[in-house]
Motif scaffolding. Structure first.
Motif, mmCIF file in Angstrom:
data_model
loop_
_atom_site.group_PDB
_atom_site.id
_atom_site.type_symbol
_atom_site.label_atom_id
_atom_site.label_comp_id
_atom_site.label_asym_id
_atom_site.label_seq_id
_atom_site.Cartn_x
_atom_site.Cartn_y
_atom_site.Cartn_z
ATOM 1 N N GLY A 1 0.783 -1.228 0.000
ATOM 2 C CA GLY A 1 0.000 0.000 0.000
ATOM 3 C C GLY A 1 0.811 1.271 0.000
ATOM 4 O O GLY A 1 0.248 2.366 -0.066
ATOM 5 N N SER A 2 2.136 1.152 0.042
ATOM 6 C CA SER A 2 2.988 2.348 0.048
ATOM 7 C C SER A 2 3.465 2.727 -1.344
ATOM 8 O O SER A 2 4.154 3.745 -1.506
ATOM 9 C CB SER A 2 4.213 2.115 0.936
ATOM 10 O OG SER A 2 5.109 1.184 0.339
ATOM 11 N N TRP A 3 3.089 1.963 -2.369
ATOM 12 C CA TRP A 3 3.721 2.111 -3.681
ATOM 13 C C TRP A 3 3.467 3.470 -4.335
ATOM 14 O O TRP A 3 4.269 3.932 -5.149
ATOM 15 C CB TRP A 3 3.278 0.985 -4.617
ATOM 16 C CG TRP A 3 1.940 1.158 -5.247
ATOM 17 C CD1 TRP A 3 0.737 0.988 -4.649
ATOM 18 C CD2 TRP A 3 1.666 1.526 -6.601
ATOM 19 N NE1 TRP A 3 -0.287 1.229 -5.541
ATOM 20 C CE2 TRP A 3 0.261 1.561 -6.753
ATOM 21 C CE3 TRP A 3 2.458 1.835 -7.715
ATOM 22 C CZ2 TRP A 3 -0.357 1.889 -7.955
ATOM 23 C CZ3 TRP A 3 1.830 2.160 -8.914
ATOM 24 C CH2 TRP A 3 0.446 2.182 -9.021
ATOM 25 N N ARG A 4 2.402 4.156 -3.958
ATOM 26 C CA ARG A 4 2.105 5.462 -4.544
ATOM 27 C C ARG A 4 2.647 6.612 -3.700
ATOM 28 O O ARG A 4 2.403 7.783 -4.009
ATOM 29 C CB ARG A 4 0.598 5.616 -4.718
ATOM 30 C CG ARG A 4 -0.020 4.661 -5.728
ATOM 31 C CD ARG A 4 0.234 5.106 -7.138
ATOM 32 N NE ARG A 4 -0.680 6.175 -7.532
ATOM 33 C CZ ARG A 4 -0.563 6.867 -8.656
ATOM 34 N NH1 ARG A 4 0.448 6.636 -9.473
ATOM 35 N NH2 ARG A 4 -1.435 7.817 -8.958
ATOM 36 N N GLY A 5 3.366 6.280 -2.634
ATOM 37 C CA GLY A 5 3.902 7.325 -1.782
ATOM 38 C C GLY A 5 2.914 7.768 -0.713
ATOM 39 O O GLY A 5 1.807 7.231 -0.595
ATOM 40 N N LYS A 6 3.300 8.773 0.059
ATOM 41 C CA LYS A 6 2.486 9.161 1.215
ATOM 42 C C LYS A 6 1.328 10.094 0.870
ATOM 43 O O LYS A 6 0.347 10.158 1.609
ATOM 44 C CB LYS A 6 3.360 9.791 2.289
ATOM 45 C CG LYS A 6 3.921 11.167 1.953
ATOM 46 C CD LYS A 6 4.726 11.747 3.117
ATOM 47 C CE LYS A 6 5.174 13.172 2.800
ATOM 48 N NZ LYS A 6 5.903 13.788 3.919
ATOM 49 N N LYS A 7 1.408 10.817 -0.238
ATOM 50 C CA LYS A 7 0.401 11.834 -0.540
ATOM 51 C C LYS A 7 -1.032 11.289 -0.602
ATOM 52 O O LYS A 7 -1.932 11.842 0.056
ATOM 53 C CB LYS A 7 0.756 12.549 -1.840
ATOM 54 C CG LYS A 7 -0.223 13.650 -2.234
ATOM 55 C CD LYS A 7 0.193 14.309 -3.537
ATOM 56 C CE LYS A 7 -0.821 15.328 -4.014
ATOM 57 N NZ LYS A 7 -0.430 15.930 -5.307
ATOM 58 N N PRO A 8 -1.305 10.212 -1.371
ATOM 59 C CA PRO A 8 -2.692 9.715 -1.397
ATOM 60 C C PRO A 8 -3.173 9.255 -0.024
ATOM 61 O O PRO A 8 -4.338 9.456 0.327
ATOM 62 C CB PRO A 8 -2.629 8.535 -2.377
ATOM 63 C CG PRO A 8 -1.387 8.728 -3.166
ATOM 64 C CD PRO A 8 -0.433 9.413 -2.250
ATOM 65 N N LEU A 9 -2.276 8.658 0.751
ATOM 66 C CA LEU A 9 -2.664 8.144 2.065
ATOM 67 C C LEU A 9 -2.946 9.294 3.034
ATOM 68 O O LEU A 9 -3.871 9.206 3.848
ATOM 69 C CB LEU A 9 -1.563 7.238 2.617
ATOM 70 C CG LEU A 9 -1.111 6.092 1.693
ATOM 71 C CD1 LEU A 9 -0.102 5.199 2.411
ATOM 72 C CD2 LEU A 9 -2.302 5.258 1.226
#
Length: 380
Positions: free
Chosen positions: A292-300
């Motif tokens: 779940g970290s593959w898109r980086g922190k921004k979406p999360l």
């Protein structure tokens, strides 16, 4: 006979190295899939994360000219968290989908497939193999269906007899002409629980998915989330399990067969407020090993802000105001403003009004106006 004997040896070895299901399929063109994918393109249902051309996604020999067969594998993952931490009014928590619990499954399945490749090449020195796990051109689900791992349900997941749909999939193309296994009969019947339960209506009749409406996809996007979906994601910070949770085939399914997939409490159900101020280094250290970290922190972080708005968490107001005023990213500032409006206290509305005097980004100003509009709805 030699190929059949090798096939049985591979199946036995697969069990020894922790592969829960294995099946063998032809490397023929996926004609039916090609038509379905073409239809998805025409309707605008694709996510944009897909890799490869239509031909590469449906013609295995474009990827490996020598391909004669495809070996499909499945590993089961847990559905329940032992002693799961609870959200409290002081410390609200978000939720990662079960497919993102534990170590990134791409690494685990690739490890198993590499061991399988080495095993085959020891016995067949001239074997030519190509491994793919989720990010390759081929559809893992189409391969698994053809290989008899399970059937493709109306929720578009592969449903196995033993593990329901809570399995990770991967495959290996090979030049060895293995005799294919028989596909599994579709058992959804008239059931439509997943279609009815989907929060956004992303599941279309006939087992087709409009990825543009799927929460699992939407939680991975990096821009402002469209308004109609903001109240739908609840406390999800990554992914969505609804269509699997309601499936009768998943009733009582919970397998803890691989230590790598066991969830870590504060990662699978993270506290939301700390996510707002986490640094890049801290994010990588805490979440970098999960899928779940593959898109980086921004979406999360955007999703965490929406979740705090969903909870109407007044304890987060001060931190959300700080984010709205000081974060360099417009999407995060604007989402913070919208969520502050959703929480709806006088303090939140005053902060939005004050921030508007200094804000220059038109998109953020638009979100601030939408946040203030919640006050008009409630009379605040």
């Amino acid at each position: 006979m030699r190929t059949e004997r090798l096939k049985e040896e591979i199946k036995q070895y697969a069990k020894e190295i922790g592969i829960d299901k294995i099946g063998f399929a032809t490397a023929d063109v996926f004609g039916e899939l090609r038509e379905r994918l073409r239809r998805q393109q025409e309707l605008g249902y694709q996510s944009g994360f897909e890799k490869g051309t239509l031909e590469e996604r449906t013609e295995p020999q474009r990827l490996l000219p020598e391909a004669q067969a495809i070996i499909s594998i499945a590993l089961a993952y847990p559905t329940r968290m032992k002693n799961a931490p609870k959200s409290t009014k002081e410390e609200r928590r978000g939720l990662f989908a079960r497919a993102s619990w534990g170590v990134d499954y791409h690494h685990v399945l690739r490890d198993r497939l590499e061991k399988l490749t080495a095993f085959i090449e020891e016995r067949v020195p001239n074997a030519v193999n190509k491994i793919m796990v989720d990010t390759g051109e081929l559809s893992d689900r189409a391969v698994a269906e053809r290989a008899g791992i399970g059937f493709s349900g109306k929720n578009t997941s592969i449903i196995t007899k033993e593990f329901g749909s809570f399995v990770y999939l991967g495959e290996m193309m090979t030049n060895i002409p293995f005799i294919p296994d028989d596909p599994v009969e579709d058992s959804c019947g008239d059931c439509r629980k997943c279609l009815d339960a989907c929060p956004t209506g992303a599941l279309i009749e006939g087992g087709q998915l409009n990825a543009q409406r799927c929460i699992a996809f939407l939680t991975q996007t990096k821009d402002f989330l469209p308004d109609e979906f903001r109240t739908k994601i609840g406390n999800r910070v990554y992914g969505c399990d609804t269509c699997q949770q309601v499936c009768p085939r998943n009733k009582g399914v919970d397998f803890h067969l691989h230590p790598e997939f066991e969830p870590e409490h504060d990662i699978a159900k993270p506290k939301l407020k700390p996510m707002l101020r986490i640094s890049n280094r801290e994010f990588k250290e805490k979440f970098g090993h999960i899928s779940g970290s593959w898109r980086g922190k921004k979406p999360l972080q955007r999703n965490a802000l929406l979740a705090l708005g969903h909870y109407k968490d007044t304890t987060a107001i001060a931190e959300m105001i700080d984010v709205m005023n000081n974060d360099p990213r417009p999407v995060i500032r604007g989402t913070a403003a919208w969520s502050l409006g959703k929480i709806g206290t006088n303090e939140a509305f005053r902060a939005i009004e004050a921030a508007m005097t200094a804000e220059k980004d038109e998109r953020v100003l638009y979100e601030m106006k939408k946040g203030l509009a919640f006050g008009n709805e409630t009379g605040a």
